[in-house]
Design an enzyme around this catalytic site. Structure first.
Site, PDB file in Angstrom:
ATOM      1  CG  HIS A   1       4.225  -1.679   2.090  1.00 42.30           C
ATOM      2  ND1 HIS A   1       2.910  -2.064   2.023  1.00 42.30           N
ATOM      3  CD2 HIS A   1       4.768  -2.373   3.129  1.00 42.30           C
ATOM      4  CE1 HIS A   1       2.658  -2.961   2.964  1.00 42.30           C
ATOM      5  NE2 HIS A   1       3.767  -3.165   3.662  1.00 42.30           N
TER       6      HIS A   1
ATOM      7  CD  GLN B   1       8.310  -4.005  12.529  1.00 45.00           C
ATOM      8  OE1 GLN B   1       7.695  -5.051  12.645  1.00 45.00           O
ATOM      9  NE2 GLN B   1       8.273  -3.289  11.420  1.00 45.00           N
TER      10      GLN B   1
ATOM     11  CE  LYS C   1       0.699   0.000  10.250  1.00 45.50           C
ATOM     12  NZ  LYS C   1       0.276  -1.300  10.817  1.00 45.50           N
TER      13      LYS C   1
ATOM     14  CD  GLN D   1       6.790 -10.511  11.408  1.00 46.31           C
ATOM     15  OE1 GLN D   1       7.930 -10.563  10.992  1.00 46.31           O
ATOM     16  NE2 GLN D   1       6.066  -9.398  11.322  1.00 46.31           N
TER      17      GLN D   1
ATOM     18  CG  HIS E   1      -0.280  -0.259   2.510  1.00 51.19           C
ATOM     19  ND1 HIS E   1       0.611   0.644   3.045  1.00 51.19           N
ATOM     20  CD2 HIS E   1      -0.328  -1.292   3.385  1.00 51.19           C
ATOM     21  CE1 HIS E   1       1.051   0.188   4.204  1.00 51.19           C
ATOM     22  NE2 HIS E   1       0.512  -0.995   4.435  1.00 51.19           N
TER      23      HIS E   1
ATOM     24  N   GLY F   1       8.620   1.866   8.941  1.00 52.26           N
ATOM     25  CA  GLY F   1       7.529   2.831   9.102  1.00 52.26           C
ATOM     26  C   GLY F   1       7.247   3.132  10.566  1.00 52.26           C
TER      27      GLY F   1
ATOM     28  CB  SER G   1      -2.673  -1.627   8.206  1.00 52.88           C
ATOM     29  OG  SER G   1      -2.535  -2.998   8.543  1.00 52.88           O
TER      30      SER G   1
HETATM   31  P1  AMP Z   1       4.576  -4.880   6.732  1.00 51.79           P
HETATM   32  O1  AMP Z   1       4.496  -5.307   5.300  1.00 51.79           O
HETATM   33  O2  AMP Z   1       3.256  -4.603   7.360  1.00 51.79           O
HETATM   34  O3  AMP Z   1       5.494  -5.753   7.565  1.00 51.79           O
HETATM   35  O4  AMP Z   1       5.302  -3.448   6.715  1.00 51.79           O
HETATM   36  C1  AMP Z   1       6.541  -3.263   6.083  1.00 51.79           C
HETATM   37  C2  AMP Z   1       7.071  -1.910   6.466  1.00 51.79           C
HETATM   38  O5  AMP Z   1       6.146  -0.904   6.062  1.00 51.79           O
HETATM   39  C3  AMP Z   1       7.265  -1.750   7.974  1.00 51.79           C
HETATM   40  O6  AMP Z   1       8.460  -1.024   8.214  1.00 51.79           O
HETATM   41  C4  AMP Z   1       6.057  -0.949   8.370  1.00 51.79           C
HETATM   42  O7  AMP Z   1       6.261  -0.158   9.530  1.00 51.79           O
HETATM   43  C5  AMP Z   1       5.863  -0.069   7.160  1.00 51.79           C
HETATM   44  N1  AMP Z   1       4.490   0.438   7.102  1.00 51.79           N
HETATM   45  C6  AMP Z   1       3.353  -0.290   7.237  1.00 51.79           C
HETATM   46  N2  AMP Z   1       2.276   0.523   7.188  1.00 51.79           N
HETATM   47  C7  AMP Z   1       2.751   1.789   7.031  1.00 51.79           C
HETATM   48  C8  AMP Z   1       2.139   3.072   6.918  1.00 51.79           C
HETATM   49  N3  AMP Z   1       0.814   3.228   6.960  1.00 51.79           N
HETATM   50  N4  AMP Z   1       2.937   4.141   6.765  1.00 51.79           N
HETATM   51  C9  AMP Z   1       4.290   4.002   6.732  1.00 51.79           C
HETATM   52  N5  AMP Z   1       4.922   2.827   6.829  1.00 51.79           N
HETATM   53  C10 AMP Z   1       4.164   1.725   6.970  1.00 51.79           C
END
Ligand code: AMP
Length: 298
Positions: free
Chosen positions: A37, A156, A152, A61, A34, A150, A188
């Site tokens: 990312h 983490q 968000k 995880q 999204h 991120g 998300s």
């Molecule tokens: P994920 O695929 O959910 O593991 O996220 C991969 C990376 O994208 C992680 O570093 C998250 O923190 C970041 N991320 C997820 N959602 C957002 C968002 N809404 N804004 C910025 N970064 C994000």
């Protein structure tokens, strides 16, 4: 854009860039991309010679009963979006390549992984052990100069910074602001689980944090700021899994906005989706506070 499925392929694909001293950026993801990312990929593209995106839904995880099997996946779309974002190399390993039989090692950051999402009543510290173990492996495989995360997932990011510091990983960590839907909901991959009614209710998370932030700006204690947030959640019929104020770096509970950045963090379940959001309240020069709405980078 190339895709590598094994550690050997990724090393081979990066050999030339490394020999030439090119700056390598890594964006770890679990896919189903999204705009959050994409903002990380855009930063990597601006700042690096080679952009690597990992695409791996990391079983380590996810706890028993969590959403590992039904976590949304769309490899084709992810590859298309990554290509458009200027990714040079996707690292998309199979589970066996990351965790071969007999895999018996974990990386664990103590002290800050047992609270918030790491509280046993939430996802538990095993969640962060899974995250730090896989991120350490990604750092060793890709050997990036910089890795992007991120805000968000604030806890983490804090845990990964601590791991990098404690274990001397030669990588810079960049944390970028939370990207949101127009109505404020943090983007998300799990938003895909929400029914229209849940999607509407989920906007309460952001509204609650904004009310807490504004209470902080008016000189409240953290507990009064959290009360303001709780009122918004109650009105929306949202029962938080946690709603807390903690020192943004040490993650210890904190009573007042007194000169250090404070993390206000919330998690709640909406049907099948467990969502999190946060805001960092930064101290101002005059000793007051200023909300930064999830935009802490350094
Ligand atoms: P994920 O695929 O959910 O593991 O996220 C991969 C990376 O994208 C992680 O570093 C998250 O923190 C970041 N991320 C997820 N959602 C957002 C968002 N809404 N804004 C910025 N970064 C994000």
């Amino acid at each position: 854009m190339r895709t590598a499925a094994t550690k050997a392929e990724i090393r081979e694909a990066l050999a030339t860039a490394r020999r030439d001293g090119g700056r390598i950026g890594l964006v770890p993801t679990m896919g189903f991309l999204h705009d959050g990312h994409l903002s990380l990929l855009a930063a990597a593209r601006r700042e690096c010679d080679v952009v690597v995106m990992s695409l791996f839904v990391n079983p380590a995880q996810f706890g028993p009963g969590e959403d590992l099997e039904r976590y949304p996946r769309d490899r084709e779309r992810d590859e298309r979006l990554a290509g458009q974002a200027g990714v040079d190399l996707i690292y998309a390993p199979e589970v066996d390549d990351v965790y071969p039989s007999g895999f018996n090692t974990a990386v664990e950051v103590d002290g800050i992984t047992e609270v918030l999402c790491g509280d046993p009543a939430s996802r538990g510290p095993e969640h962060f052990r899974g995250v730090t173990t896989v991120v350490a492996k990604l750092f060793n495989t890709v050997q990036p100069d910089v890795a992007y995360f991120g805000q968000k997932d604030a806890q983490q990011a804090t845990v990964i910074r601590r791991m990098v510091r404690d274990l001397d990983f030669p990588v810079e960590i960049e944390v970028l602001p939370t990207v949101r839907e127009p109505d404020g909901l943090a983007m998300s991959s799990r938003n895909a689980y929400l029914s229209p009614a849940e999607r509407e209710r989920a906007t309460a998370l952001r509204r609650a944090l904004l009310d807490a932030e504004s209470a902080a700006a008016h000189g409240s204690t953290t507990s009064a700021a959290l009360d303001a947030a709780r009122r918004v959640l109650i009105e929306a019929g949202v029962e938080p899994e946690y709603l807390e104020a903690r020192d943004a770096e040490r993650l210890v509970p904190i009573e007042s906005f007194n000169g250090r950045p404070v993390l206000l963090a919330v998690a709640a379940r909406f049907g099948r989706a467990r969502l999190i959001d946060n805001v960092i309240v930064e101290p101002t020069a005059d000793g007051g506070t200023a909300g930064m709405a999830g935009s802490r980078t350094d």
